[in-house]
Design a protein around this motif. Structure first.
Motif, PDB file in Angstrom:
ATOM      1  N   PHE A 183       0.778  -1.254   0.083  1.00 14.25           N
ATOM      2  CA  PHE A 183       0.050  -0.077   0.090  1.00 14.25           C
ATOM      3  C   PHE A 183       0.714   1.193   0.040  1.00 14.25           C
ATOM      4  N   GLN A 184       1.811   1.395   0.823  1.00 10.68           N
ATOM      5  CA  GLN A 184       2.893   2.424   1.036  1.00 10.68           C
ATOM      6  C   GLN A 184       3.416   2.608  -0.325  1.00 10.68           C
ATOM      7  N   THR A 185       4.092   1.408  -0.719  1.00 10.06           N
ATOM      8  CA  THR A 185       4.900   1.528  -1.878  1.00 10.06           C
ATOM      9  C   THR A 185       4.175   2.058  -3.179  1.00 10.06           C
ATOM     10  N   THR A 186       2.921   1.649  -3.201  1.00  9.47           N
ATOM     11  CA  THR A 186       1.914   1.845  -4.428  1.00  9.47           C
ATOM     12  C   THR A 186       1.759   3.493  -4.315  1.00  9.47           C
ATOM     13  N   ASP A 226      -2.728  -6.098 -12.450  1.00  6.02           N
ATOM     14  CA  ASP A 226      -3.751  -5.496 -11.629  1.00  6.02           C
ATOM     15  C   ASP A 226      -3.219  -3.938 -11.311  1.00  6.02           C
ATOM     16  N   LEU A 227      -2.397  -3.755 -11.144  1.00  4.20           N
ATOM     17  CA  LEU A 227      -1.662  -2.310 -10.832  1.00  4.20           C
ATOM     18  C   LEU A 227      -1.909  -1.575 -12.018  1.00  4.20           C
ATOM     19  N   LEU A 228      -1.926  -2.113 -13.242  1.00  6.80           N
ATOM     20  CA  LEU A 228      -1.898  -1.142 -14.413  1.00  6.80           C
ATOM     21  C   LEU A 228      -3.461  -0.498 -14.578  1.00  6.80           C
ATOM     22  N   SER A 229      -4.267  -1.046 -13.846  1.00  6.27           N
ATOM     23  CA  SER A 229      -5.776  -0.697 -14.046  1.00  6.27           C
ATOM     24  C   SER A 229      -5.875   0.602 -13.346  1.00  6.27           C
ATOM     25  N   ILE A 284      -0.767   4.849 -13.142  1.00  6.90           N
ATOM     26  CA  ILE A 284       0.246   3.681 -13.047  1.00  6.90           C
ATOM     27  C   ILE A 284       0.219   2.953 -14.462  1.00  6.90           C
ATOM     28  N   GLY A 285       1.505   3.293 -14.704  1.00  7.75           N
ATOM     29  CA  GLY A 285       1.805   2.947 -16.216  1.00  7.75           C
ATOM     30  C   GLY A 285       3.163   1.926 -16.144  1.00  7.75           C
ATOM     31  N   ASN A 286       3.540   1.682 -17.254  1.00  9.41           N
ATOM     32  CA  ASN A 286       4.848   0.482 -17.030  1.00  9.41           C
ATOM     33  C   ASN A 286       5.925   0.789 -16.210  1.00  9.41           C
ATOM     34  N   LYS A 287       6.398   1.935 -16.060  1.00  7.65           N
ATOM     35  CA  LYS A 287       7.361   2.125 -15.044  1.00  7.65           C
ATOM     36  C   LYS A 287       7.033   2.014 -13.785  1.00  7.65           C
ATOM     37  N   ILE A 288       5.963   2.595 -13.161  1.00  6.56           N
ATOM     38  CA  ILE A 288       5.421   2.536 -12.001  1.00  6.56           C
ATOM     39  C   ILE A 288       5.066   1.476 -11.435  1.00  6.56           C
ATOM     40  N   ALA A 289       4.527   0.719 -12.352  1.00  8.39           N
ATOM     41  CA  ALA A 289       4.087  -0.852 -12.076  1.00  8.39           C
ATOM     42  C   ALA A 289       5.197  -1.730 -11.850  1.00  8.39           C
ATOM     43  N   ASP A 290       6.402  -1.445 -12.563  1.00 13.01           N
ATOM     44  CA  ASP A 290       7.833  -2.082 -12.206  1.00 13.01           C
ATOM     45  C   ASP A 290       8.290  -1.768 -11.002  1.00 13.01           C
ATOM     46  N   CYS A 291       8.178  -0.521 -10.695  1.00  8.22           N
ATOM     47  CA  CYS A 291       8.647   0.135  -9.457  1.00  8.22           C
ATOM     48  C   CYS A 291       8.058  -0.790  -8.230  1.00  8.22           C
ATOM     49  N   ILE A 292       6.711  -0.713  -8.398  1.00 17.17           N
ATOM     50  CA  ILE A 292       5.808  -1.490  -7.158  1.00 17.17           C
ATOM     51  C   ILE A 292       6.330  -3.124  -7.281  1.00 17.17           C
TER      52      ILE A 292
END
Length: 280
Positions: A108-111, A195-198, A202-210
């Motif tokens: 949660f905090q990371t997202t 799921d995060l991409l929904s 959040i696109g590719n880069k941030i989804a990869d961070c998470i």
DNA sequence: CACCAGGGTATAC
DNA sequence: GTATACCATGGT
């Protein structure tokens, strides 16, 4: 304080905790204090020992072992040694930075943190995260220092979007945070990268961070401006190459299980020396 | 003043 | 599918 004995190795806690992975650690009197959702982790490395404690629940081994991925520590350090002998820039980066590990941070905090990170520099991201904690978190005193925990879903969902935007100074990203809060409201426990991409924002880069910093993914690395600079500077890879193709190149070059840690070294290393164009 | 920061979305073609 | 404008905010 609890003690964990390291087998003749030295972790670079400055880079691991105060670099690009997490925005919630500070260093006071040679101790690191990290806000990990409802908890504070305190840690110090002296010689071959890690001294650590958790608050407000003391001696939370599960939290400490998970967050620092202690069970995989030596396996992961082995991978770094293998990489070092394989690539010259990784060799230089490891020589300069020492041993890095990838933390496993709560989802949660990371997202929320990486949604806030888009198109901003690290000091500003830190400031916004701190605003989240100070305005909406719980006060907790450790070693006579006042900390504020990271607010949970139930708390944040009560905050009016415009108030949150004004107080945390996240600008237009407030609607992205709102989208994330709705996601976690409807989500039961398990989160996958797809799921995060929904979530809006959040696109590719941030989804990869998470994925890398929270879900334990190892075969990708977040490709931000710094990673692209590293790939362009060290490996002559055009920055216009497609995101997914870039990840494939990294998997092929470094090995599938090594992309995350290799990317982390390149990111932290080039950030130090990019201005001088001199990489010792 | 312009340009940049751990980018993503909406729109246009 | 790819290119571009635009998005708040603060620092340099």
């Amino acid at each position: 304080m609890n003690t964990f004995v390291l087998d003749n190795i030295n972790l670079n806690l400055d880079t691991i905790l105060l670099g690009g992975q997490s925005f919630s650690w500070c260093k006071i009197n040679n101790f690191y204090y990290g806000i990990v959702e409802d908890n504070i982790i305190k840690i110090r490395q002296l010689g071959n020992k890690l001294y650590w404690q958790t608050f407000p629940e003391k001696d939370n081994y599960k939290l400490f072992y998970s967050y620092f991925q202690i069970d995989n520590l030596y396996k992961n350090l082995n991978l770094i040694d293998n990489l070092r002998s394989k690539d010259d820039y990784i060799r230089k980066a490891v020589k300069y930075l020492g041993y890095l590990i990838i933390l496993k941070q709560p989802i949660f905090q990371t997202t929320i943190s990486f949604i806030i990170s888009s198109n901003r520099n690290i000091p500003l991201i830190r400031q916004s995260i701190q605003n989240f904690c100070v305005y909406y978190g719980e006060k907790i005193i450790v070693d006579d220092i006042i900390f504020y925990t990271f607010p949970n879903l139930d708390k944040l969902i009560q905050i009016d979007e415009h108030i949150l935007r004004y107080q945390t100074k996240i600008g237009y990203r407030s609607q992205y945070v709102k989208s994330a809060l709705e996601f976690f409201t409807n989500q039961n426990v398990f989160v996958q990268k797809s799921d995060l991409l929904s979530i809006k924002g959040i696109g590719n880069k941030i989804a990869d961070c998470i994925a890398v910093f929270s879900l334990g993914e190892r075969h990708v690395t977040p490709l931000d401006v710094w990673a692209k600079r590293a790939l362009e500077t060290y490996y002559s890879i055009n920055h216009k190459i497609k995101y997914e193709d870039c990840q494939k190149w990294l998997q092929n070059y470094f090995g599938r299980e090594n992309v995350a840690i290799a990317g982390q070294y390149l990111f932290e290393y080039i950030r130090i020396f990019y201005k001088t164009k001199n990489f010792p």
